[in-house]
Design a protein around this motif. Structure first.
Motif, PDB file in Angstrom:
ATOM      1  N   TYR A 243       0.814  -1.224   0.000  1.00  0.00           N
ATOM      2  CA  TYR A 243       0.000   0.000   0.000  1.00  0.00           C
ATOM      3  C   TYR A 243       0.843   1.269   0.000  1.00  0.00           C
ATOM      4  N   GLN A 244       2.128   1.143   0.261  1.00  0.00           N
ATOM      5  CA  GLN A 244       3.002   2.315   0.203  1.00  0.00           C
ATOM      6  C   GLN A 244       3.154   2.826  -1.226  1.00  0.00           C
ATOM      7  N   ARG A 245       2.886   1.948  -2.216  1.00  0.00           N
ATOM      8  CA  ARG A 245       3.003   2.328  -3.627  1.00  0.00           C
ATOM      9  C   ARG A 245       1.638   2.669  -4.222  1.00  0.00           C
ATOM     10  N   ARG A 246       0.620   2.637  -3.407  1.00  0.00           N
ATOM     11  CA  ARG A 246      -0.729   2.841  -3.933  1.00  0.00           C
ATOM     12  C   ARG A 246      -1.299   4.185  -3.486  1.00  0.00           C
ATOM     13  N   GLU A 247      -2.312   4.626  -4.223  1.00  0.00           N
ATOM     14  CA  GLU A 247      -2.985   5.876  -3.887  1.00  0.00           C
ATOM     15  C   GLU A 247      -4.210   5.619  -3.007  1.00  0.00           C
ATOM     16  N   PHE A 248      -4.345   4.398  -2.512  1.00  0.00           N
ATOM     17  CA  PHE A 248      -5.454   4.067  -1.622  1.00  0.00           C
ATOM     18  C   PHE A 248      -4.914   3.288  -0.426  1.00  0.00           C
ATOM     19  N   THR A 249      -5.683   3.293   0.655  1.00  0.00           N
ATOM     20  CA  THR A 249      -5.299   2.589   1.874  1.00  0.00           C
ATOM     21  C   THR A 249      -5.966   1.213   1.911  1.00  0.00           C
ATOM     22  N   LEU A 250      -5.559   0.393   2.874  1.00  0.00           N
ATOM     23  CA  LEU A 250      -6.168  -0.928   3.035  1.00  0.00           C
ATOM     24  C   LEU A 250      -7.666  -0.829   3.306  1.00  0.00           C
ATOM     25  N   PRO A 251      -8.117   0.003   4.262  1.00  0.00           N
ATOM     26  CA  PRO A 251      -9.576   0.109   4.480  1.00  0.00           C
ATOM     27  C   PRO A 251     -10.315   0.582   3.229  1.00  0.00           C
ATOM     28  N   GLN A 252      -9.731   1.547   2.513  1.00  0.00           N
ATOM     29  CA  GLN A 252     -10.381   2.032   1.296  1.00  0.00           C
ATOM     30  C   GLN A 252     -10.536   0.906   0.274  1.00  0.00           C
ATOM     31  N   ARG A 253      -9.488   0.096   0.149  1.00  0.00           N
ATOM     32  CA  ARG A 253      -9.567  -0.985  -0.836  1.00  0.00           C
ATOM     33  C   ARG A 253     -10.645  -2.003  -0.464  1.00  0.00           C
ATOM     34  N   VAL A 254     -10.661  -2.401   0.790  1.00  0.00           N
ATOM     35  CA  VAL A 254     -11.644  -3.406   1.221  1.00  0.00           C
ATOM     36  C   VAL A 254     -13.062  -2.885   1.006  1.00  0.00           C
ATOM     37  N   LEU A 255     -13.303  -1.635   1.368  1.00  0.00           N
ATOM     38  CA  LEU A 255     -14.635  -1.056   1.183  1.00  0.00           C
ATOM     39  C   LEU A 255     -14.978  -0.907  -0.294  1.00  0.00           C
ATOM     40  N   THR A 256     -14.012  -0.477  -1.080  1.00  0.00           N
ATOM     41  CA  THR A 256     -14.266  -0.280  -2.511  1.00  0.00           C
ATOM     42  C   THR A 256     -14.554  -1.598  -3.208  1.00  0.00           C
ATOM     43  N   GLU A 257     -13.877  -2.664  -2.770  1.00  0.00           N
ATOM     44  CA  GLU A 257     -14.082  -3.962  -3.412  1.00  0.00           C
ATOM     45  C   GLU A 257     -15.515  -4.465  -3.229  1.00  0.00           C
ATOM     46  N   LEU A 258     -16.209  -4.023  -2.187  1.00  0.00           N
ATOM     47  CA  LEU A 258     -17.624  -4.384  -2.044  1.00  0.00           C
ATOM     48  C   LEU A 258     -18.407  -3.901  -3.258  1.00  0.00           C
ATOM     49  N   ARG A 259     -18.113  -2.661  -3.684  1.00  0.00           N
ATOM     50  CA  ARG A 259     -18.796  -2.100  -4.864  1.00  0.00           C
ATOM     51  C   ARG A 259     -18.292  -2.734  -6.151  1.00  0.00           C
ATOM     52  N   VAL A 260     -16.993  -3.059  -6.177  1.00  0.00           N
ATOM     53  CA  VAL A 260     -16.423  -3.687  -7.372  1.00  0.00           C
ATOM     54  C   VAL A 260     -17.085  -5.036  -7.639  1.00  0.00           C
ATOM     55  N   ILE A 261     -17.301  -5.823  -6.582  1.00  0.00           N
ATOM     56  CA  ILE A 261     -17.950  -7.130  -6.753  1.00  0.00           C
ATOM     57  C   ILE A 261     -19.361  -6.953  -7.312  1.00  0.00           C
ATOM     58  N   ALA A 262     -20.065  -5.929  -6.822  1.00  0.00           N
ATOM     59  CA  ALA A 262     -21.398  -5.642  -7.366  1.00  0.00           C
ATOM     60  C   ALA A 262     -21.295  -5.223  -8.833  1.00  0.00           C
ATOM     61  N   TYR A 263     -20.258  -4.466  -9.151  1.00  0.00           N
ATOM     62  CA  TYR A 263     -20.048  -4.040 -10.544  1.00  0.00           C
ATOM     63  C   TYR A 263     -19.754  -5.248 -11.431  1.00  0.00           C
ATOM     64  N   TYR A 264     -18.924  -6.165 -10.935  1.00  0.00           N
ATOM     65  CA  TYR A 264     -18.642  -7.400 -11.672  1.00  0.00           C
ATOM     66  C   TYR A 264     -19.941  -8.156 -11.964  1.00  0.00           C
ATOM     67  N   ALA A 265     -20.799  -8.236 -10.953  1.00  0.00           N
ATOM     68  CA  ALA A 265     -22.073  -8.934 -11.133  1.00  0.00           C
ATOM     69  C   ALA A 265     -22.893  -8.278 -12.245  1.00  0.00           C
ATOM     70  N   GLY A 266     -22.863  -6.943 -12.286  1.00  0.00           N
ATOM     71  CA  GLY A 266     -23.568  -6.225 -13.344  1.00  0.00           C
ATOM     72  C   GLY A 266     -22.983  -6.497 -14.719  1.00  0.00           C
ATOM     73  N   LEU A 267     -21.654  -6.603 -14.795  1.00  0.00           N
ATOM     74  CA  LEU A 267     -21.004  -6.895 -16.079  1.00  0.00           C
ATOM     75  C   LEU A 267     -21.368  -8.282 -16.589  1.00  0.00           C
ATOM     76  N   MET A 268     -21.544  -9.232 -15.690  1.00  0.00           N
ATOM     77  CA  MET A 268     -21.918 -10.580 -16.130  1.00  0.00           C
ATOM     78  C   MET A 268     -23.283 -10.571 -16.811  1.00  0.00           C
ATOM     79  N   VAL A 269     -24.163  -9.709 -16.329  1.00  0.00           N
ATOM     80  CA  VAL A 269     -25.521  -9.654 -16.868  1.00  0.00           C
ATOM     81  C   VAL A 269     -25.599  -8.759 -18.100  1.00  0.00           C
ATOM     82  N   PHE A 270     -24.918  -7.612 -18.043  1.00  0.00           N
ATOM     83  CA  PHE A 270     -25.021  -6.628 -19.136  1.00  0.00           C
ATOM     84  C   PHE A 270     -23.626  -6.145 -19.534  1.00  0.00           C
ATOM     85  N   PRO A 271     -22.914  -6.936 -20.356  1.00  0.00           N
ATOM     86  CA  PRO A 271     -21.531  -6.586 -20.720  1.00  0.00           C
ATOM     87  C   PRO A 271     -21.445  -5.758 -21.998  1.00  0.00           C
TER      88      PRO A 271
END
Length: 681
Positions: A243-271
């Protein structure tokens, strides 16, 4: 099949990784690719790239063909996995399972249709057309093969065919090792073999038997060994250090991935292709309610987990497919400090979702002749979208233009688009995109590449300025001092050029080109003797080089030969396009200052106003015009212009205090407020 290498293809296959450039088929060549290829710990993928290079060098055709073959073979293996899993999920008596391969008609159709959807799905372009993501598709092939071999091994053991079963299980282990050493996300394989065993061989019975208990312990140990291979003995430190090389923190990544997984689910249905891109500019989540969709996504994932628990006994296939989707995203969508989102991460997790969808369609519609037209229509739409999406990969420029349009707030796509245009010789466009990326993020390599394009455009002052920026930011790529020296020599900064040539030779003594140019420049300076004489001689040799004439004008100005300076500056402005921005604006400013010194206030004011029109972001034009208006006695106009200069970035309080041109307005309260504002910045 002829789409070029893009993005990480270049880092891991072509220019930046010579370790996979195997020119002779040998054990040493294979070992070099396996052990030294990038990224580390992916030897199987790297060996495949080395073999591709051996047979076709950097012709992309062969790489694309191999990627497609891997995709098709993975689809074939998926057919067997899905068919068998559907048969397991069917309401059969336990003793009938020995005849599973023969109870196949409906299961064959379900598996075939599910795999067909998966094969043509547009999201798969990021794992198939994108050559370097063979790492993803090949890992999935070995992963699925390992699962299939495990299932066949267990079925053989159930039939008391122990040698055959042991052979299958040995193949399962070997294939699993290959999967893990192709890409890290295969680390979930032992976990899913255990889950599969529990769901379909143990019928979700309570975990009481010693055999199942020890199998669980073994799966956990294997998972830990895989973690050790990739993360070392201090996994937490390794994860946090990323995370020292990233523009996001560990908590930010974990929280953001919740939305990313939902986005992935949307891509499976409507790509739809407009939703697909390589480099997403995905907004981060700072808390469960920032943005609010984070909480919604968290509720969705919790709901899926509850659904898995609720449906496990009632519909094992449904529960297993949902668990497969979430479980195979765990490594890449949790705490590991890698990029937030990439579509190729869906390649393996999505397969069972389509199996579940087809299974549910068969259950609801009862007859395959009702299901097949629906799936075929969907496959045709997905196929067309995949065809559309693949057009983007036709060239570097079309690819990065697509990404830049879809991620307009991200610097990296603009940098890569600029580089692609630069490679195609479109330097003016490249310069514009480099500038756009620098307005978002300063990067030394971008300044260096910007300098290269400026040199091609013969905009030598801007090239030297770009190289200097790169050096100040610590850029030390081979050749930068040599290139800066050459740019300095072309703008008349001969002593600075000598210094840079010497630095280039100090770092790279074998650079004969730099040595020759240094020798020629030293000899030239001895012959021409005076700065003006040297510049005049160079101007005769390079009459089209306006930077040299500008430099001579500056020297004339310092020697108070104002008429000579005006003549040179006028010549530059008359013969130079405003597109050669830096020299044009510098000349405009210098000529205005000379007119100012000569008392030609109107002419100076016109030039300062022209500078504001051409470069409204440059504060010095506002500042000098404010000083001129102060001398004219126009206090209100002077204060307005000075306010503009401060707004645009003027902060030199000492200069303002010592500039006698503002003496007429220095006592005004508005002027004092402005100086106080600068001081408080």
């Amino acid at each position: 099949f002829h789409g070029p290498f893009v993005y990480d293809d270049i880092n891991y296959i072509t220019k930046n990784d010579p370790n996979v450039h195997m020119t002779e088929f040998s054990l040493d060549g294979l070992k070099t690719a396996a052990l030294k290829g990038k990224p580390k710990n992916r030897p199987i993928a790297n060996i495949s790239f080395a073999l591709n290079y051996y047979f076709g060098k950097e012709n992309p055709f062969g790489y694309h063909v191999v990627n497609l073959i891997i995709h098709l073979v993975t689809g074939l293996l998926l057919f067997f996995l899905i068919r068998t899993t559907i048969q397991f999920a069917a309401p059969l008596k336990h003793q009938e399972r020995e005849n599973l391969p023969h109870i196949a008609t409906e299961a064959d159709w379900m598996a075939f249709l599910a795999v067909l959807i998966w094969l043509v799905h547009p999201v798969q372009t990021n794992a198939v057309t994108y050559m370097v993501q063979r790492m993803t598709s090949l890992a999935a092939l070995f992963y699925i093969l390992s699962m299939v071999l495990y299932i066949n091994g267990r079925l053989a053991i159930q039939k008391k065919q122990r040698i055959k079963g042991g052979t299958y299980l040995a193949g399962c282990v070997l294939s699993g090792i290959c999967a893990v050493f192709t890409k890290q996300n295969a680390g979930m394989l032992p976990v899913f073999i255990l889950i599969y065993e529990w769901f379909f061989f143990q019928d979700l019975r309570p975990i009481r038997s010693k055999r199942l208990f020890f199998a669980g312990i073994a799966a956990i140990l294997v998972f830990c060994v895989i973690g050790y291979i990739y993360l070392g003995g201090h996994p937490l430190d390794r994860i946090l250090s990323a995370y020292q090389r990233r523009e996001f923190t560990l908590p930010q990544r974990v929280l953001t991935e919740l939305r990313v997984i939902a986005y992935y689910a949307g891509l499976m249905v409507f790509p739809q292709p407009n939703r697909l891109l390589l480099d997403h500019d995905y907004p981060l989540s700072d808390s469960l309610v920032t943005p609010f969709t984070t909480a919604v996504s968290a509720i969705m994932i919790i709901g899926i987990l509850v659904l898995i628990l609720y449906s496990a006994k009632r519909n094992r296939l449904f529960a297993f497919c949902l668990l497969w989707f979430l479980g195979n995203l765990v490594i890449e969508s949790s705490i590991i400090g890698i990029e937030i989102i990439y579509e190729h991460r869906l390649y393996l997790p999505c397969v069972m979702i389509y199996a579940m969808a087809v299974f549910l369609l068969f259950r609801w519609l009862k007859r395959k002749w009702r299901v097949i037209p629906i799936v075929v229509a969907l496959v045709l739409v997905f196929s067309f979208w995949t065809y559309q999406r693949n057009q983007i990969w036709g060239s570097d420029v079309t690819f990065w233009k697509d990404v830049a349009e879809k991620s307009p707030g991200k610097a990296r796509p603009l940098q890569n688009l600029a580089y692609s245009l630069q490679q195609d010789g479109c330097h003016e466009e490249a310069i514009n995109y480099y500038h756009a990326s620098l307005s978002m993020e300063k990067h030394p390599a971008v300044y260096f590449n910007l300098g290269l394009s400026f040199m091609h455009q013969k905009r030598y002052v801007e090239a030297a300025d770009a190289y200097l920026h790169a050096l100040k930011m610590g850029y030390q790529a081979s050749g930068i001092h040599h290139r800066l020296a050459h740019a300095f020599s072309l703008v008349g900064e001969f002593r600075a050029a000598i210094s840079q040539y010497q630095e280039a030779l100090k770092r790279h003594p074998q650079n004969e080109n730099a040595r020759t140019r240094l020798r020629e420049l030293v000899r030239f300076l001895k012959d021409c003797q005076t700065p003006i004489g040297c510049l005049s001689q160079r101007i005769e040799q390079q009459p089209e080089n306006m930077a040299l004439r500008f430099k001579r004008g500056v020297i004339f100005e310092k020697k108070e030969k104002l008429d000579n300076a005006i003549a040179d500056y006028d010549y530059v402005l008359s013969n130079l396009s405003p597109s050669d921005r830096m020299v044009y604006l510098l000349t405009l400013n210098r000529l205005a200052m000379v007119y100012f010194q000569a008392g030609r206030m109107d002419a100076a004011g016109e030039l300062f106003s022209e500078g504001i029109r051409l470069a409204p972001e440059k504060y010095h034009f506002y500042y000098h015009l404010a000083a001129l208006e102060a001398l004219r006695g126009n206090a209100e106009g002077s204060l307005n212009l000075l306010s503009k200069a401060i707004e645009k970035g003027f902060t030199d309080l000492d200069q303002l205090k010592q500039d006698h041109r503002f003496d007429n307005i220095r006592g005004l309260s508005a002027f004092r407020q402005m100086t106080a504002g600068i001081k408080n910045r």
